[in-house]
Enzyme design. Structure first.
Site, short mmCIF file in Angstrom:
data_model
loop_
_atom_site.label_atom_id
_atom_site.label_comp_id
_atom_site.label_asym_id
_atom_site.label_seq_id
_atom_site.Cartn_x
_atom_site.Cartn_y
_atom_site.Cartn_z
N GLU A 1 0.82 -1.21 0.00
CA GLU A 1 0.00 0.00 0.00
C GLU A 1 0.86 1.26 0.00
O GLU A 1 1.79 1.37 0.80
CB GLU A 1 -0.93 -0.01 1.22
N ALA B 1 0.29 -2.47 10.72
CA ALA B 1 -0.23 -3.71 10.14
C ALA B 1 -0.82 -3.38 8.78
O ALA B 1 -0.97 -2.22 8.41
CB ALA B 1 -1.28 -4.35 11.05
N GLU C 1 -3.96 -4.94 5.93
CA GLU C 1 -5.16 -5.76 5.88
C GLU C 1 -5.25 -6.71 4.71
O GLU C 1 -6.36 -6.97 4.20
CB GLU C 1 -6.40 -4.85 5.88
N HIS D 1 -8.78 -3.65 14.07
CA HIS D 1 -8.75 -2.66 12.98
C HIS D 1 -8.56 -3.37 11.63
O HIS D 1 -9.31 -3.13 10.67
CB HIS D 1 -7.62 -1.67 13.26
N GLU D 2 -7.56 -4.26 11.57
CA GLU D 2 -7.30 -4.96 10.31
C GLU D 2 -8.45 -5.90 9.96
O GLU D 2 -8.78 -6.07 8.78
CB GLU D 2 -5.99 -5.73 10.40
N HIS E 1 -11.21 -4.18 8.23
CA HIS E 1 -10.87 -3.92 6.82
C HIS E 1 -11.32 -5.05 5.90
O HIS E 1 -11.46 -4.84 4.68
CB HIS E 1 -9.36 -3.77 6.66
#
Length: 871
Positions: A134, A273, A275, A306-307, A310
């Protein structure tokens, strides 16, 4: 390189022309081991892309960043690589309606954490690989169309060294020496992934009966380097994972769509991290080598969740372009805390969010580079910088406000419709607003204009008038905005009134004690604040408050201000606030007053010295320590730094000795004491604790704490190179090496600073992790005189660094080496001169310098405020 920085207009044009049907990617990673590193290592990458063109005969391009291309074939026609490949793009002319592109390339292993990162473990010599893409680094591993809206299914196969295991997004099997992976659902290029090497791997499984009676089974895996296996608490990782899967299945009504769920903890990772569906990657520092506080476990749980969020917000449904990055990151940031509080043992997560996460947003939203949550992203360099406090923390705060505005049930129902309507597709802002309007009945367009499409943070200040009987006659909330961003917004807020209860005497709180009783809330109103002045009629007639807390319960995103009486109460009785969230909100507001030069920084230091020892929430305490250190480094008047440092060290040692033996508060105060220690006695104590000739009951000086003690000793010339070499021999690991490199660069020597500067600026031999460690050691607050000569050098070299290095290393250097410790009008003028004369410099580079310049100017204003208050 030409064309490496893809623009939004180019992406739109290509998306209108092309649709991708399938990728087949074959990698040969056997070159990762053996041989020498005298030349850059490469691996073979063969990609077949089947795609359609809306205009036969049209011209387009594929993306690839590689040292060389061996062969290119388009629709069976061999193309000359030298003619069609320019280092970052492959020219595709005379497209047919149906096309097949085959690219055979030599791609480079990375040492910067971008693309295919290769790490050699110094402990055992083992090689570990993983990918990080990303926003646009999958093109460093295979040829593709690198933009989020050209989704496609992927089929991967990998040849790896014997004895290795390879993981990717789908389930893999080894057959005849080749790892072959199940095809994926349609996903974007930036979330494809590979992890390969002799990793330690632990498995588990998750099962659930869905509403239609079918059984969902998700194989779970967790992996790390072999050298970390003895520290790996995979059971806790799996516990949080299962709790998260339960939560999201309960609330999203859309089964996890990507089959298996592996979580890889990898070395030298640039992010927290990523996703990647079915193959989430984390920085390995989430595996704790020594004793840590509950805040560290909470942080890890939050990142895991959080991941996981996603998988739906970002992977299943993806933004069209990086303008709407918030459609995944804001939601994941919000859902990470939301799910953690409701589904795990970390039920106080909103306190951490209010005190820590929002501080990131408030800072970012006051920089000259602030932007709306929905941003204007012109190109990939813009996109890289937009993974910031606005997109994550402000966006999440705004969503918390949206839940209060629209209602929890309407918000979650909107999410469910959004997933079902746009599964495996791409969306824009309007797609989300339309479903939220359906479910809430609210005007989402007006809400979006105020909260998502404007920048800046509002300030809310209470104003109270009392009647003759000492009751509230009128309580008003005043809303203000910055001149640069004058938008006033509608806020759904709670206003709390607090007073002392259980007092055994008036007490002034000057000793930080509780002689005056506890401060508790006795009245609360939840209201809509809109415009510059809102009267809170619900609180008329209430007893006179000692503290008025606007945004009690942290429903909205704003800077909290205080009336004079409330501020006096906090100065005297902050530690008496019994509610931990209210206390965290007050601390955050006081820090904002300090940063805004409305309160002298030494007053904030004094509050920390008097009241931080009574803070029950360990995450808040750690944040207070960081803020106090920042106040001392950047905001107090320079002539008071030595005094403030001495007072903080004395206070930290006092709290360290009085903390419960073996408690997490004791560990936190030990780390803070090391961070502020500078006097001869303090340094002697650190050295004696390391040597074991001095002990503090219950304090275990494990390896990580040893390094925390060694850095200040190195920075003050007490621990020399031989001491650090001996410590590395004791901890001859990747983590130990990073610590040693930081400590070596921290030594107080002109020669050391020159060597550190050259290692980062004049050479690219350091990996991303070691470059980061060197920068951290170089920039010591106590070394202002030693680093002063590099202020002018910085402005001479940053354009060259930006042009020559990868964007990640460029960002690290430009941010980390900005001469922020040379806090003078001269440095400010130098930054202004560079900005004025470099109008043609890369916009992303200018943004980084502009942000650092703004922080410097803010620090100088704080110092002036502090100096004026001192008389």
């Amino acid at each position: 390189m030409p064309g490496e920085n893809l623009s939004r207009d180019e992406a739109r044009e290509r998306a209108a022309l092309l649709s991708v049907e399938e990728y087949e990617v074959s990698l040969d990673l056997r070159s990762a081991v053996g041989g020498t590193d005298t030349e850059p290592r490469t691996f073979r990458s063969v990609t077949t892309i089947r795609f359609r063109s809306a205009e036969p005969g049209a011209t387009s391009f594929a993306d690839l960043i590689a040292p060389s291309v061996t062969a290119v074939s388009l629709n069976g026609r061999d193309l000359d690589p030298g003619a069609v490949f320019d280092g970052s793009r492959i020219l595709l002319e005379d497209l047919a309606e149906d096309n097949e592109l085959v690219v055979d390339a030599r791609c480079a292993y990375s040492r910067t954490g971008e693309g295919m990162h290769r790490f050699v473990d110094p402990e055992d010599g083992e090689v570990y690989l993983y990918t990080q893409y990303e926003p646009a680094d999958s093109r460093r591993v295979f040829a593709n169309f690198e933009q989020p809206d050209l989704k496609a299914p992927f089929r991967f196969e990998v040849r790896a060294p014997e004895g290795w295991v390879v993981w990717s997004n789908g389930v893999g099997e080894l057959a005849d020496g080749v790892w072959k992976f199940a095809g994926t659902k349609p996903i974007s290029t930036y979330i494809t992934a590979f992890v390969a090497g002799p990793y330690h791997y632990v498995t588990d499984s998750y099962e659930r009966v869905l509403d239609d009676g079918t059984r969902l089974e998700i194989p779970l895996g967790a992996l790390c380097r072999k050298g970390l296996a003895r520290h790996f608490d995979a059971d806790d990782v799996f516990l949080v994972t299962k709790q998260g899967l339960d939560f999201f299945h309960d609330h999203f009504d859309y089964p996890y769509p990507f089959g298996k769920y592996d979580q890889a903890f990898v070395p030298e990772y640039n992010l927290g991290a990523m996703e990647n569906p079915g193959c989430v990657t984390f920085r390995e520092e989430f595996i704790f080598r020594g004793r840590v506080t509950q805040a560290s476990y909470e942080r890890r749980a939050n990142v895991i969740l959080h991941e996981m969020a996603h998988m739906w917000f970002g992977d299943l449904v993806t933004m069209v372009w990086w303008d709407d990055l918030w459609l995944k990151e804001s939601f994941a940031d919000f859902m990470g805390t939301f799910s953690m509080v409701e589904a795990t043992r970390f039920t106080d997560g909103w306190i951490t969010f209010a005190n820590n996460r929002k501080a990131w947003a408030y800072r970012a939203d006051q920089l000259p580079s602030t932007h709306p949550v929905t941003a204007d992203i012109r190109d990939l360099e813009d996109a890289k910088l937009n993974f910031d406090g606005i997109t994550y923390a402000k966006g999440a705060s705004v969503l918390k406000q949206l839940v209060a505005y629209a209602g929890r049930d309407a918000f979650l129902e909107g999410a469910r419709r959004y997933f079902k309507r746009h599964a495996y597709g791409n969306t824009r802002l309007g797609d989300l607003l339309s479903v939220l309007e359906e479910t809430s009945g609210r005007d989402m367009a007006a809400w979006s204009r105020s909260w998502l499409q404007t920048a800046g943070v509002n300030s809310l200040t209470p104003q109270v008038i009392l009647d003759a009987q000492g009751r509230v006659s009128e309580l008003t909330v005043l809303q203000e905005a910055a001149e640069s961003h004058p938008e006033l917004r509608p806020h759904r807020v709670a206003v709390g009134l607090y007073r002392r209860e259980g007092a055994d005497g008036p007490g002034d709180g000057s000793d930080g004690g509780s002689g005056g009783g506890s401060l508790v809330r006795y009245a609360r109103a939840e209201v809509d604040v809109d415009g510059p002045r809102t009267v809170i009629g619900e609180l008329a007639g209430a007893d006179a408050p000692e503290l008025i807390l606007v945004n009690d319960d942290d429903l909205t995103y704003c800077k909290i201000r205080f009336d004079d009486g409330s501020l006096d109460t906090l100065r005297a009785r902050l530690g008496d606030l019994t509610d931990p969230l209210a206390r965290a909100l007050c601390w955050s507001a006081l820090w904002n007053l300090t940063r805004d030069a409305l309160m002298p920084a030494r007053d904030f230091v004094d509050l920390v010295l008097r009241f931080a020892g009574r803070e029950s929430d360990i995450g808040v305490l750690q944040t207070l320590h960081a803020w106090a250190n920042s106040a001392l480094t950047f905001y107090v008047a320079p002539e008071w730094r030595a005094t403030g440092g001495r007072l903080l060290a004395e206070g930290a040692l006092r709290e360290l000795r009085s903390a419960g033996p073996g408690s997490q508060h004791q560990l936190t105060w030990a780390r803070f004491f090391a961070a502020v220690a500078s006097g001869e006695d303090d340094l002697r104590l650190l050295r004696e604790l390391l040597e074991g000739t001095e002990k503090i009951d219950g304090l275990e000086v494990d390896q990580e704490l040893r390094w925390a003690f060694l850095e200040p000793l190195a920075a003050h010339g007490v621990a020399d190179e031989s001491v650090l070499a001996a410590e590395l021999a004791r901890d001859d690991t990747a983590s130990g090496k990073r610590h040693q490199v930081r400590c070596l660069a921290a030594r107080p020597s002109a020669a050391v600073k020159a060597q550190a500067w050259a290692a980062v600026v004049e050479s690219d031999s350091l990996s991303n992790a070691l470059a980061e460690a060197t920068i951290g050691g170089f920039a010591q607050a106590s070394h202002r005189e030693l680093t002063a000569p590099y202020a002018s050098k910085y402005f001479d070299v940053i354009e060259r660094v930006w042009e020559e290095r990868s964007i990640q290393i460029g960002m690290d250097v430009v941010r980390g080496l900005f001469p922020s410790l040379q806090d003078s009008a001269g440095t400010l003028a130098a930054a202004d001169a560079w900005l004025a004369s470099r109008g043609e410099a890369a916009p992303a580079l200018r943004r980084l310098v502009l942000e650092a310049r703004d922080d410097l100017a803010r620090g100088l204003r704080g110092q002036a405020c502090d100096e004026a208050a001192a008389g």
